[in-house]
Design an enzyme around this catalytic site. Structure first.
Site, PDB file in Angstrom:
ATOM      1  N   HIS A  72       0.755  -1.078   0.048  1.00  0.00           N
ATOM      2  CA  HIS A  72      -0.245  -0.017  -0.302  1.00  0.00           C
ATOM      3  C   HIS A  72       0.650   1.207  -0.143  1.00  0.00           C
ATOM      4  O   HIS A  72       1.978   1.126   0.396  1.00  0.00           O
ATOM      5  CB  HIS A  72      -0.869  -0.069   1.268  1.00  0.00           C
ATOM      6  N   ASP A 113      -8.162  -5.045  -0.148  1.00  0.00           N
ATOM      7  CA  ASP A 113      -8.415  -5.954  -1.014  1.00  0.00           C
ATOM      8  C   ASP A 113      -7.693  -7.139  -0.958  1.00  0.00           C
ATOM      9  O   ASP A 113      -8.550  -8.382  -1.956  1.00  0.00           O
ATOM     10  CB  ASP A 113      -7.697  -5.535  -2.493  1.00  0.00           C
TER      11      ASP A 113
HETATM   12  C1  SDX Z   1      -5.985  -0.026  -2.914  1.00  0.00           C
HETATM   13  O1  SDX Z   1      -4.176   4.685  -2.017  1.00  0.00           O
HETATM   14  C2  SDX Z   1      -5.648   4.068  -1.284  1.00  0.00           C
HETATM   15  O2  SDX Z   1      -5.844   3.945  -0.356  1.00  0.00           O
HETATM   16  C3  SDX Z   1      -5.693   2.791  -1.882  1.00  0.00           C
HETATM   17  C4  SDX Z   1      -7.039   1.407  -0.920  1.00  0.00           C
HETATM   18  C5  SDX Z   1      -8.463   2.920  -1.399  1.00  0.00           C
HETATM   19  O3  SDX Z   1      -8.591   2.545  -0.026  1.00  0.00           O
HETATM   20  O4  SDX Z   1      -8.766   3.619  -1.863  1.00  0.00           O
HETATM   21  O5  SDX Z   1      -6.123   2.043  -0.883  1.00  0.00           O
HETATM   22  C6  SDX Z   1      -7.380   0.753  -2.261  1.00  0.00           C
HETATM   23  O6  SDX Z   1      -5.947  -0.035  -3.505  1.00  0.00           O
HETATM   24  C7  SDX Z   1      -5.341  -1.178  -2.194  1.00  0.00           C
HETATM   25  C8  SDX Z   1      -4.139  -1.538  -2.808  1.00  0.00           C
HETATM   26  C9  SDX Z   1      -4.796  -2.541  -3.890  1.00  0.00           C
HETATM   27  N1  SDX Z   1      -3.133  -2.800  -4.817  1.00  0.00           N
HETATM   28  C10 SDX Z   1      -2.735  -4.331  -4.441  1.00  0.00           C
HETATM   29  O7  SDX Z   1      -3.110  -4.947  -4.331  1.00  0.00           O
HETATM   30  C11 SDX Z   1      -2.367  -4.912  -6.026  1.00  0.00           C
HETATM   31  C12 SDX Z   1      -0.390  -5.267  -5.672  1.00  0.00           C
HETATM   32  N2  SDX Z   1      -0.335  -3.615  -4.773  1.00  0.00           N
HETATM   33  C13 SDX Z   1       0.759  -3.335  -5.682  1.00  0.00           C
HETATM   34  O8  SDX Z   1       0.837  -3.229  -6.739  1.00  0.00           O
HETATM   35  C14 SDX Z   1       1.379  -2.038  -4.650  1.00  0.00           C
HETATM   36  O9  SDX Z   1       1.694  -2.120  -3.733  1.00  0.00           O
HETATM   37  C15 SDX Z   1      -0.117  -0.704  -4.731  1.00  0.00           C
HETATM   38  C16 SDX Z   1       0.266   0.046  -5.722  1.00  0.00           C
HETATM   39  C17 SDX Z   1      -0.874  -0.802  -3.582  1.00  0.00           C
HETATM   40  C18 SDX Z   1       1.428   0.490  -4.113  1.00  0.00           C
HETATM   41  O10 SDX Z   1       2.232   1.021  -4.908  1.00  0.00           O
HETATM   42  P1  SDX Z   1       3.858   1.848  -4.452  1.00  0.00           P
HETATM   43  O11 SDX Z   1       3.582   2.970  -3.190  1.00  0.00           O
HETATM   44  O12 SDX Z   1       3.904   2.927  -6.191  1.00  0.00           O
HETATM   45  O13 SDX Z   1       4.913   1.258  -4.421  1.00  0.00           O
HETATM   46  P2  SDX Z   1       5.621   0.174  -5.230  1.00  0.00           P
HETATM   47  O14 SDX Z   1       4.709  -0.126  -5.981  1.00  0.00           O
HETATM   48  O15 SDX Z   1       7.127   1.757  -5.958  1.00  0.00           O
HETATM   49  O16 SDX Z   1       5.936  -0.830  -4.700  1.00  0.00           O
HETATM   50  C19 SDX Z   1       7.217  -0.866  -3.966  1.00  0.00           C
HETATM   51  C20 SDX Z   1       8.325  -1.650  -3.794  1.00  0.00           C
HETATM   52  C21 SDX Z   1       8.406  -2.208  -4.912  1.00  0.00           C
HETATM   53  O17 SDX Z   1       9.911  -2.886  -5.328  1.00  0.00           O
HETATM   54  P3  SDX Z   1      11.214  -1.756  -5.826  1.00  0.00           P
HETATM   55  O18 SDX Z   1      11.516  -1.296  -6.455  1.00  0.00           O
HETATM   56  O19 SDX Z   1      11.040  -0.921  -4.665  1.00  0.00           O
HETATM   57  O20 SDX Z   1      12.253  -2.864  -5.458  1.00  0.00           O
HETATM   58  O21 SDX Z   1       7.636  -2.970  -3.008  1.00  0.00           O
HETATM   59  C22 SDX Z   1       7.379  -3.666  -4.180  1.00  0.00           C
HETATM   60  C23 SDX Z   1       7.892  -3.485  -5.588  1.00  0.00           C
HETATM   61  O22 SDX Z   1       8.128  -4.076  -6.553  1.00  0.00           O
HETATM   62  N3  SDX Z   1       6.444  -4.486  -3.758  1.00  0.00           N
HETATM   63  C24 SDX Z   1       6.049  -5.345  -4.049  1.00  0.00           C
HETATM   64  C25 SDX Z   1       4.021  -5.639  -4.112  1.00  0.00           C
HETATM   65  N4  SDX Z   1       3.359  -3.566  -3.955  1.00  0.00           N
HETATM   66  C26 SDX Z   1       5.049  -3.181  -3.764  1.00  0.00           C
HETATM   67  N5  SDX Z   1       6.061  -6.779  -4.720  1.00  0.00           N
HETATM   68  C27 SDX Z   1       5.331  -8.230  -4.773  1.00  0.00           C
HETATM   69  N6  SDX Z   1       3.716  -7.688  -4.441  1.00  0.00           N
HETATM   70  C28 SDX Z   1       3.026  -6.140  -3.887  1.00  0.00           C
HETATM   71  N7  SDX Z   1       1.980  -6.421  -4.062  1.00  0.00           N
END
Ligand code: SDX
Length: 432
Positions: free
Chosen positions: A308, A366
């Protein structure tokens, strides 16, 4: 603005700026960077708005480190335990918990706006039967602006209020119509004798050929899920509604923009993606393989429902939904517990893995919600639509807060340009 300030100095030119600091009631203060361009000729850069406050708001507060979520100051776990979705809707819209008579009047207003125009209902027949429900919902919500010319003056508080009642009331009807179209069954009209969630379940699952009895356990579970999904500060879809609304467009168009933004798998589309991921993993023996894939930077696979932007601790909503899963699955007596067991085991293994611990990736809202939706008989393709029904309350509350604020200006970010510098046109005959 407080009397605190930041001093910024351009070391090269020696120019300094005093940037004012504004304190909130809780949470981080903000630094006003508005004069940076005028004083120093530079923009700030914050791709994804990781550390940028886009507005001032009194609606919802999140503390990502402590896993705190407050709706108008009330902790979401207390509202989940004691309130109802329509009472939370009233709280988010008007800022205070309603008295019994205010709540009864509000619920009556909402329930008497649940029908949609009969011609709007015919829009669904224009979609192919296998159209994604989010495509149908975003299209029909946007089309509502073609029907309500009587309440489109966004500067008129009465128009803003009837829009709020209409969109909150009609989202379940639109969602149910999308579902009925996808399964080839006749639409079921809303019933004013049922509460908000019972009415939704009836519109989804009743058929003309026999009586349908809404399961109170299902209605209660849905009401709780809607409370947890109602609002979440300046998330992607809410920010989209604010940005679209800042142009002065009609409110239905702004909400339709929010529906589209929510659809993405990185946002509200994640609940659908989680179920597909769990089905892909299949059983607990495959978990290590998929956790390894999620950690592999060369593999696009991510653990959907994990991570998140704000929560770097447990998403408080995920904890509540996880506890709810067991109760609902038991009460409904569904056979979905293997999926729930798989999710629990996946969470346990991931949270013991250094990668997830170091990157502070915890289950988000989610991760478990789809297990309950499926146990209620709602198809995976409808999961994000369910999210949109609940989040419509937050979108409306933020749109109203922004539209009522006389200081609101159109949102128009700048950029760091790295494209070609100026060059002259080349006739096609001279291009090699
Ligand atoms: C919702 O914003 C809100 O409030 C949203 C929400 C709401 O109520 O409105 O809470 C609802 O959208 C919840 C999120 C649902 N999405 C997912 O579950 C999809 C999987 N999660 C990710 O794609 C990610 O964690 C996000 C999109 C939720 C957050 O993205 P960020 O903050 O831009 O973080 P990032 O993508 O830059 O990740 C940071 C690191 C990365 O690794 P590095 O590049 O630093 O090496 O963490 C890793 C990412 O690769 N990472 C994951 C991961 N999520 C982040 N690695 C594996 N699996 C994951 N799920």
């Amino acid at each position: 603005m407080s009397d605190k300030f930041f001093e910024l100095k351009d070391v090269e030119s020696g120019t300094t700026s005093r940037l004012g600091v504004s304190e909130g009631s809780i949470g981080p203060a903000v630094v006003d960077i508005g004069r940076l361009y005028r004083d120093h000729g530079v923009f700030t850069s914050d791709p994804g708005f990781v550390a940028t406050a886009s507005c001032e708001s009194k609606i919802t507060f999140i503390d990502g480190e402590k896993g705190v979520l407050l709706y108008r100051g009330y902790p979401v776990d207390q509202l989940a335990a004691n309130s109802s979705f329509l009472e939370v809707a009233y709280l988010l819209l008007y800022g205070e918990l309603p008295t019994a008579s205010e709540q009864s009047e509000f619920a009556g207003l909402i329930m008497h706006h649940t029908m949609i125009n009969e011609t709007l209902l015919r829009f669904f027949n224009g979609f192919h039967f296998n159209a994604h429900p989010m495509a149908m919902v975003s299209g029909v919500v946007g089309s509502m602006s073609a029907f309500y010319h009587d309440s489109m003056d966004i500067k008129n508080p009465e128009h803003r209020e009837i829009f709020a009642h209409r969109i909150i009331a009609k989202m379940p009807t639109i969602a149910a119509a999308a579902y009925k179209h996808s399964v080839g069954q006749p639409f079921v009209y809303p019933r004013n004798d049922l509460d908000y969630c019972s009415n939704l379940l009836n519109m989804f699952f009743a058929v003309p050929c026999e009586d349908y009895e809404v399961d109170p356990v299902a209605a209660e579970a849905l009401d709780l899920l809607f409370i947890l999904h109602a609002d979440h500060e300046q998330n992607c879809s809410t920010s989209t509604v604010r940005l679209a609304g800042s142009s002065g467009t009609n409110p239905y168009a702004a909400i339709a923009a929010g529906v589209s933004a929510l659809w993405g798998p990185a946002h509200g589309g994640a609940n659908e993606a989680v179920l597909k991921m769990l089905e892909q993993i299949g059983d607990t023996s495959q978990i290590p393989k998929y956790v390894a894939r999620a950690k592999d930077r060369d593999d696009p696979f991510r653990l959907m429902g994990f991570g998140h932007r704000v929560y770097k601790n447990f998403d408080p909503r995920a904890k509540i939904i996880r506890e709810m899963c067991h109760k609902v699955l038991t009460q409904l007596g569904t056979t979905d517990s293997p999926m729930f067991e798989l999710a629990l085991r996946l969470e346990e293994i991931a949270l013991q893995d250094e990668y997830f611990v170091e990157k502070k990736l915890y289950p988000n809202v989610d991760f478990y919600s789809g297990i309950i939706y499926r146990a209620l008989g709602i198809p995976v393709s409808m999961f994000t639509v369910m999210f949109a029904i609940a989040r419509a309350v937050g979108w409306v509350a933020h749109w109203q807060e922004m539209t009522a604020d006389p200081s609101t200006r159109i949102g128009r970010p700048r950029q760091l340009y790295t494209g070609p510098t100026e060059r002259d046109y080349i006739a096609v005959s001279e291009r090699d």
